[in-house]
Scaffold this active site. Structure first.
Site, short mmCIF file in Angstrom:
data_model
loop_
_atom_site.label_atom_id
_atom_site.label_comp_id
_atom_site.label_asym_id
_atom_site.label_seq_id
_atom_site.Cartn_x
_atom_site.Cartn_y
_atom_site.Cartn_z
N SER A 1 -11.65 -4.57 -47.52
CA SER A 1 -10.57 -3.66 -47.15
C SER A 1 -9.67 -3.22 -48.31
CB SER A 1 -9.71 -4.29 -46.05
OG SER A 1 -9.04 -5.43 -46.52
N LYS B 1 -0.86 -5.75 -41.40
CA LYS B 1 -0.81 -5.41 -42.82
C LYS B 1 0.44 -4.59 -43.17
CE LYS B 1 -5.79 -5.68 -43.55
NZ LYS B 1 -7.04 -4.98 -43.90
#
Length: 265
Positions: free
Chosen positions: A159, A208
């Site tokens: 990611s 996140k």
């Protein structure tokens, strides 16, 4: 058994029937469930150092001094072998700093803790290679001449690809006009990257964004397909910028620095 129950008074019969039902509920409460509990994880500035070494090192081309930060973001989840029970899930379901996620969504390959850790590190290594291809392709530089080494192999998963690519672009070219791609800001984000620069979804973006804001980011680059997820628990003071490619991300950061309009979720 049924004939005996029919002779009991109704309250007594209900009490007898409740015993096995309560037993089932008790067993269910402490049985392991196929979920993991996730929370905001670490972030790392790809323009900075890791363990005393630059995260991004370039040879074969001049690099530039940068200001600002480009922070990759992660989530921290319970391991695949960790037992998660119903009471834990109930507590964490209503905690905005945590998320209950299906185990297969976080660990799609299955396997032991060591096997999954090895798989995630392989994904990170592949992501770094692809991020280099995407960045050099964006800058029209020959990978035979320009070599990039990325020093963040202990963080697993793919990611961070977008942020790695942006870091390479900033190190080599900045905003294309002599300034920093970050504009001196702390930029965070997430997203996989393909060799041709396409940005892919990653999952866990609501967590996140919390990690990003905690570590000082004011702008968060999010894969366009995950805008709604990112908005669900968006921290105050964090601006979402959706992107679908490396070019989108570079153009958006340049526009921010110039005070021009940028896309929003």
């Amino acid at each position: 058994m049924l004939s005996r129950l029919t002779r009991l008074p109704r309250p007594a019969a209900l009490a007898v029937c409740a015993v096995p039902v309560l037993g089932l509920f008790a067993a269910a409460a402490f049985a392991p469930l196929p979920f993991v509990i996730a929370q905001p994880g670490l972030t790392a500035d790809v323009l900075g150092d890791r363990d005393g070494k630059p995260v991004i090192s370039v040879t074969g081309a001049p690099t530039r001094q940068t200001t600002g930060q480009l922070r990759m973001t992660t989530i921290q989840a319970t391991g695949p072998s960790t037992t998660v029970t119903l009471p834990e899930l109930v507590d964490d379901w209503f905690d905005s700093t945590r998320a209950v996620m299906p185990k297969e969504a976080v660990y799609p390959t299955g396997g032991s803790d060591k096997e999954i850790e090895a798989h995630n590190l392989e994904q990170m290594a592949a992501s770094q290679s692809t991020a280099t291809q995407a960045a050099l392709g964006h800058l029209h530089k020959d990978p035979k001449d320009v070599k990039v080494q990325l020093n963040l192999a202990d963080v697993g998963g793919p990611s961070a690809g977008l942020l790695f690519s942006l870091g390479i672009v900033d190190k080599l070219d900045g905003d294309g006009s002599g300034g920093d791609l970050t504009g001196g800001r702390t930029i965070a984000g997430t997203g996989t990257i393909s060799a041709d620069g396409k940005v892919g979804a990653v999952g866990g973006v609501a967590l996140k964004t919390q990690a990003a804001r905690r570590d000082g980011a004011s702008v968060f680059l999010v894969p366009e397909a995950e805008c709604s997820d990112a908005q669900s628990e968006l921290p105050e003071g964090l601006r979402l910028v959706p992107v679908s490619s490396l070019t989108d991300a570079v153009q958006a950061l340049r526009a921010l620095t110039r005070g021009e309009p940028v896309p929003s979720c």
